[in-house]
Motif scaffolding. Structure first.
Motif, PDB file in Angstrom:
ATOM      1  N   ASN B  39     -20.469  22.851 -11.780  1.00  0.00           N
ATOM      2  CA  ASN B  39     -21.893  22.569 -11.893  1.00  0.00           C
ATOM      3  C   ASN B  39     -22.111  21.059 -11.836  1.00  0.00           C
ATOM      4  O   ASN B  39     -21.594  20.340 -12.679  1.00  0.00           O
ATOM      5  CB  ASN B  39     -22.450  23.108 -13.216  1.00  0.00           C
ATOM      6  CG  ASN B  39     -22.474  24.610 -13.243  1.00  0.00           C
ATOM      7  OD1 ASN B  39     -22.651  25.254 -12.212  1.00  0.00           O
ATOM      8  ND2 ASN B  39     -22.274  25.188 -14.405  1.00  0.00           N
ATOM      9  N   PRO B  40     -22.880  20.588 -10.850  1.00  0.00           N
ATOM     10  CA  PRO B  40     -23.041  19.125 -10.732  1.00  0.00           C
ATOM     11  C   PRO B  40     -23.882  18.540 -11.858  1.00  0.00           C
ATOM     12  O   PRO B  40     -24.648  19.259 -12.516  1.00  0.00           O
ATOM     13  CB  PRO B  40     -23.762  18.974  -9.389  1.00  0.00           C
ATOM     14  CG  PRO B  40     -24.484  20.244  -9.212  1.00  0.00           C
ATOM     15  CD  PRO B  40     -23.656  21.305  -9.842  1.00  0.00           C
ATOM     16  N   SER B  41     -23.748  17.236 -12.040  1.00  0.00           N
ATOM     17  CA  SER B  41     -24.571  16.547 -13.034  1.00  0.00           C
ATOM     18  C   SER B  41     -26.010  16.511 -12.515  1.00  0.00           C
ATOM     19  O   SER B  41     -26.263  16.764 -11.330  1.00  0.00           O
ATOM     20  CB  SER B  41     -24.064  15.120 -13.210  1.00  0.00           C
ATOM     21  OG  SER B  41     -24.329  14.376 -12.040  1.00  0.00           O
ATOM     22  N   LEU B  44     -26.372  14.121  -9.540  1.00  0.00           N
ATOM     23  CA  LEU B  44     -25.872  14.644  -8.269  1.00  0.00           C
ATOM     24  C   LEU B  44     -26.781  15.756  -7.748  1.00  0.00           C
ATOM     25  O   LEU B  44     -27.055  15.824  -6.544  1.00  0.00           O
ATOM     26  CB  LEU B  44     -24.427  15.145  -8.447  1.00  0.00           C
ATOM     27  CG  LEU B  44     -23.740  15.703  -7.195  1.00  0.00           C
ATOM     28  CD1 LEU B  44     -23.744  14.706  -6.050  1.00  0.00           C
ATOM     29  CD2 LEU B  44     -22.307  16.102  -7.522  1.00  0.00           C
TER      30      LEU B  44
END
Lengths: 133, 68
Positions: B39-41, B44
């Protein structure tokens, strides 16, 4: 300054360490120290050359920066660091139990000290990072 | 968390390598995001959404049932 330049400078600075070891080895005529210095120097020089070559080519530089700034890489690095730390602490504990059973007092003292320093360093680092972020 | 990154990327005919370069991550990260492994930040996710000119919630779908 981007991470690549900082890495080059840091590696160039660290290169003084093997240079120092080589000088020390030559002056004191100590072959193991000289050998260690040469080995360390060769590894660090290869790394330094690789970084400089990376910096000279724009496309490679961009790829390198994407890799070192990559959040997933940093996340994995953090996770593997904590898992390695836990593994080290438990290994030390196992050896400490063995040292107690075998009545090896020097090993007991050294291991207890290392474990205490490790845990204390973890607490301090956690405290500083929790204040920062 | 589910996402439409792969379909949007293919729709736009962009390679994983190019998307990675645009949003400033490695190709492996794009692969992991597309597979739903990572899971991207929020930063991002915003970059990806901005690139595809969409809202974050149009790309990343939070599935509460799956999360629990």
């Amino acid at each position: 300054m981007n991470k690549l330049k900082a890495n080059i400078l840091w590696n160039a600075l660290l290169f003084l360490l093997p240079v120092g070891l080589i000088i020390l080895g030559v002056v004191t005529n100590n072959e193991p120290v000289l050998g260690l210095g040469i080995l360390m120097g060769a590894i660090m020089l290869i790394k330094l050359i690789r970084l400089i070559l990376c910096w000279m080519k724009p496309k490679t530089r961009e790829k390198y920066l994407n890799r070192v700034n990559d959040e997933r890489v940093n996340y994995i690095a953090g996770k593997s660091a904590i898992v390695s730390y836990i593994f080290m602490e438990f290994s030390s504990l196992a050896i400490l139990i063995y040292a107690i059973a075998m009545e090896l007092s020097t090993l007991q003292t050294i291991l207890s000290g290392i474990m205490c320093i490790g845990l204390f360093a973890y607490m301090i680092t956690y405290f500083i990072l929790s204040k920062k972020e | 968390m589910e996402n439409n990154v792969e379909s949007l990327r293919k729709e736009k005919k962009v390679s994983q390598e190019d998307l990675a370069s645009i949003v400033g991550v490695s190709r492996q990260t794009i692969i992991s995001i597309e597979k739903g492994k990572y899971n991207p930040s929020i930063t991002l996710a915003f970059k990806i959404a901005k690139y595809f000119d969409k809202k974050i919630e149009d790309i990343f779908i939070y599935n509460e049932e799956k999360d629990n």
